[in-house]
Design a protein around this motif. Structure first.
Motif, PDB file in Angstrom:
ATOM      1  N   UNK A  62       0.814  -1.204   0.000  1.00 10.51           N
ATOM      2  CA  UNK A  62       0.000   0.000   0.000  1.00 10.51           C
ATOM      3  C   UNK A  62       0.851   1.258   0.000  1.00 10.51           C
ATOM      4  N   UNK A  63       2.074   1.166   0.447  1.00  5.14           N
ATOM      5  CA  UNK A  63       2.942   2.337   0.483  1.00  5.14           C
ATOM      6  C   UNK A  63       4.232   2.107  -0.301  1.00  5.14           C
ATOM      7  N   UNK A  64       4.925   1.036  -0.050  1.00  5.70           N
ATOM      8  CA  UNK A  64       6.207   0.768  -0.719  1.00  5.70           C
ATOM      9  C   UNK A  64       5.946   0.155  -2.087  1.00  5.70           C
ATOM     10  N   UNK A  65       5.414   0.976  -2.973  1.00 10.18           N
ATOM     11  CA  UNK A  65       5.012   0.531  -4.300  1.00 10.18           C
ATOM     12  C   UNK A  65       5.673   1.409  -5.363  1.00 10.18           C
ATOM     13  N   UNK A  66       5.212   1.308  -6.598  1.00 17.72           N
ATOM     14  CA  UNK A  66       5.808   2.100  -7.673  1.00 17.72           C
ATOM     15  C   UNK A  66       5.623   3.601  -7.463  1.00 17.72           C
ATOM     16  N   UNK A  67       4.538   4.002  -6.845  1.00 19.47           N
ATOM     17  CA  UNK A  67       4.356   5.426  -6.535  1.00 19.47           C
ATOM     18  C   UNK A  67       5.417   5.903  -5.550  1.00 19.47           C
ATOM     19  N   UNK A  68       5.750   5.064  -4.601  1.00 18.33           N
ATOM     20  CA  UNK A  68       6.808   5.384  -3.637  1.00 18.33           C
ATOM     21  C   UNK A  68       8.137   5.577  -4.364  1.00 18.33           C
ATOM     22  N   UNK A  69       8.435   4.686  -5.304  1.00 14.16           N
ATOM     23  CA  UNK A  69       9.667   4.830  -6.079  1.00 14.16           C
ATOM     24  C   UNK A  69       9.669   6.139  -6.863  1.00 14.16           C
ATOM     25  N   UNK A  70       8.548   6.468  -7.473  1.00 11.85           N
ATOM     26  CA  UNK A  70       8.459   7.716  -8.228  1.00 11.85           C
ATOM     27  C   UNK A  70       8.728   8.912  -7.320  1.00 11.85           C
TER      28      UNK A  70
END
Length: 75
Positions: free
Chosen positions: A18-26
């Motif tokens: 929910x948090x450590x995902x591709x959005x987090x990488x971006x």
């Protein structure tokens, strides 16, 4: 390099994240972009960012260590 990319996409795309995902990488890369001109080995830092949360299990206290180990195997 495809092996690394496939591994990153697979792990960060996991539906249980929910948090450590591709959005987090971006978000991490957006922050890094602001200072990358001051970093000598930017490619090394970018690779580290991709792998910093590669392993993520909610109940584990060893996520960072396991992510680091995965990174070591790839470099």
């Amino acid at each position: 390099m495809n092996l690394c990319w496939d591994e990153v996409i697979k792990n960060y795309s996991n539906k249980k994240r929910f948090y450590y995902n591709l959005n987090h990488l971006q978000h991490m890369f957006n922050e890094l972009q602001e200072v990358e001109d001051f970093i000598e080995s930017i490619d090394s830092i970018r690779l580290a960012v991709f792998y910093h949360d590669l392993i993520y299990k909610v109940t584990s206290t060893e996520n960072e260590e396991q992510s680091s180990e995965a990174f070591e195997k790839r470099i």
